[in-house]
Structure formats: C-alpha cells, structure tokens
Design a protein around this motif. Structure first.
Motif, short mmCIF file in Angstrom:
data_model
loop_
_atom_site.label_atom_id
_atom_site.label_comp_id
_atom_site.label_asym_id
_atom_site.label_seq_id
_atom_site.Cartn_x
_atom_site.Cartn_y
_atom_site.Cartn_z
N VAL A 44 0.83 -1.21 0.00
CA VAL A 44 0.00 0.00 0.00
C VAL A 44 0.86 1.26 0.00
O VAL A 44 0.47 2.28 -0.55
N LEU A 47 1.54 3.44 -3.15
CA LEU A 47 0.53 4.36 -3.68
C LEU A 47 0.84 5.82 -3.38
O LEU A 47 0.09 6.70 -3.78
N ARG A 48 1.95 6.08 -2.69
CA ARG A 48 2.26 7.45 -2.26
C ARG A 48 2.43 8.41 -3.42
O ARG A 48 2.33 9.62 -3.24
N LEU A 50 0.52 8.61 -6.08
CA LEU A 50 -0.76 8.99 -6.67
C LEU A 50 -1.25 10.32 -6.07
O LEU A 50 -0.96 10.61 -4.91
N VAL A 87 -9.25 1.55 0.06
CA VAL A 87 -7.99 2.11 -0.43
C VAL A 87 -7.65 1.54 -1.80
O VAL A 87 -7.17 2.26 -2.69
N ALA A 91 -7.28 3.57 -5.32
CA ALA A 91 -6.03 3.46 -6.09
C ALA A 91 -6.29 3.03 -7.53
O ALA A 91 -5.66 3.55 -8.46
N ARG A 95 -6.19 7.49 -7.58
CA ARG A 95 -6.08 8.45 -6.47
C ARG A 95 -5.52 7.75 -5.23
O ARG A 95 -5.42 6.54 -5.18
N ARG A 96 -5.20 8.54 -4.23
CA ARG A 96 -4.59 8.01 -3.01
C ARG A 96 -5.44 8.36 -1.79
O ARG A 96 -5.88 9.49 -1.62
#
Length: 147
Positions: A44, A47-48, A50, A87, A91, A95-96
């Motif tokens: 996870v 995803l930073r 995004l 989440v 994603a 998006r985040r």
C-alpha cells in the motif's frame, strides 16, 4: 487532527459498476488480510505517488464498498478488510487515500480506517472523547501537507 466523516445513513446505493469494482476489491482484500501485515503495508505504501483523493470521492467509494458486502459471505469482513478494499478501489481510480491503523487503551482495542489528505476519517464512527483512537501507522505515510 482527524475529523470523522458524517454517517451515510439513508444514502442512495452507488451505481452498479462502482459496486462491482467494490465487490472485486473486497474479494481481493479479504484473503489479502491474511498475509503478513508488513507485506500489505509495503504494497500500500507504493501508492504514495498517486494524487490525493477528495473527501467526496472517498466517501462515495467507502459507501460502495460497504454496499457491496455480500450477504452470502461467511468469512470476516471487518474494519481491516473494508478499509483495505476502499484504499484499493481509490487506487484503481488513480487516487490516493491512507490506510490507517490505530489503537486505544482500557480495554485495549485496535481498528483500521481510511483517511484522506484533509484528515477526514471514514470507518471511524465510534470515536470516544474519553478513549480516542490514536494513529499507530498510516500507509502511505501522512506527511505535513496531508494533515
């Protein structure tokens, strides 16, 4: 400061395609939550990069995931699975949102929820001012611009 999102009581069901994607995410998140937590957090955290999702978008996705919970499912679909599925859907849409794990003492409890970059929390409806939830870990990490 974390703000709780308003309850979505009586909100209309999301469109069928959104609920279908939410159901797929739940079907991925349920067995994925049996993996070591370190692996999930590492996955996870990718995803930073995004862009941050809006509160309104995360609220719609959260509602879709909760509406997609199948009645026939005999397995566990609690806070960890629902928040991870939310989440994941965010994603997939590019998006985040942050997957947050927290705790509170006496009696000791753990909980998982979703938080947006503005600090709005989804899945944290039962916060208690005497025993507030404390964030233990947020993935992707919350930075100063996200608080």
């Amino acid at each position: 400061m974390t703000r709780m999102a308003p309850r979505a009581g009586g909100a209309p069901l999301p469109p069928l395609p959104v609920r279908a994607v939410a159901l797929l995410a739940l079907l991925v998140a349920a067995p994925a939550c049996r993996l070591p937590l370190g692996w999930l957090l590492a996955a996870v955290s990718t995803l930073r990069w995004l862009p941050a999702a809006s509160d309104r978008f995360v609220a719609a996705v959260d509602g879709a995931v909760r509406a997609a919970r199948p009645a026939w499912w005999s397995g566990r679909l609690a806070c960890m699975e629902v928040s991870l599925a939310t989440v994941l859907v965010v994603a997939v849409c590019g998006r985040r949102a942050h997957w947050v794990h927290g705790s509170r003492p006496l009696p000791n409890e753990a909980h998982a929820w979703v938080q947006t970059a503005t600090g709005t929390a989804f899945g944290l409806e039962d916060d208690d001012p005497v025993r507030p939830w404390v964030i233990v870990r947020a993935t992707p990490a919350l930075v100063a611009s996200d608080r």
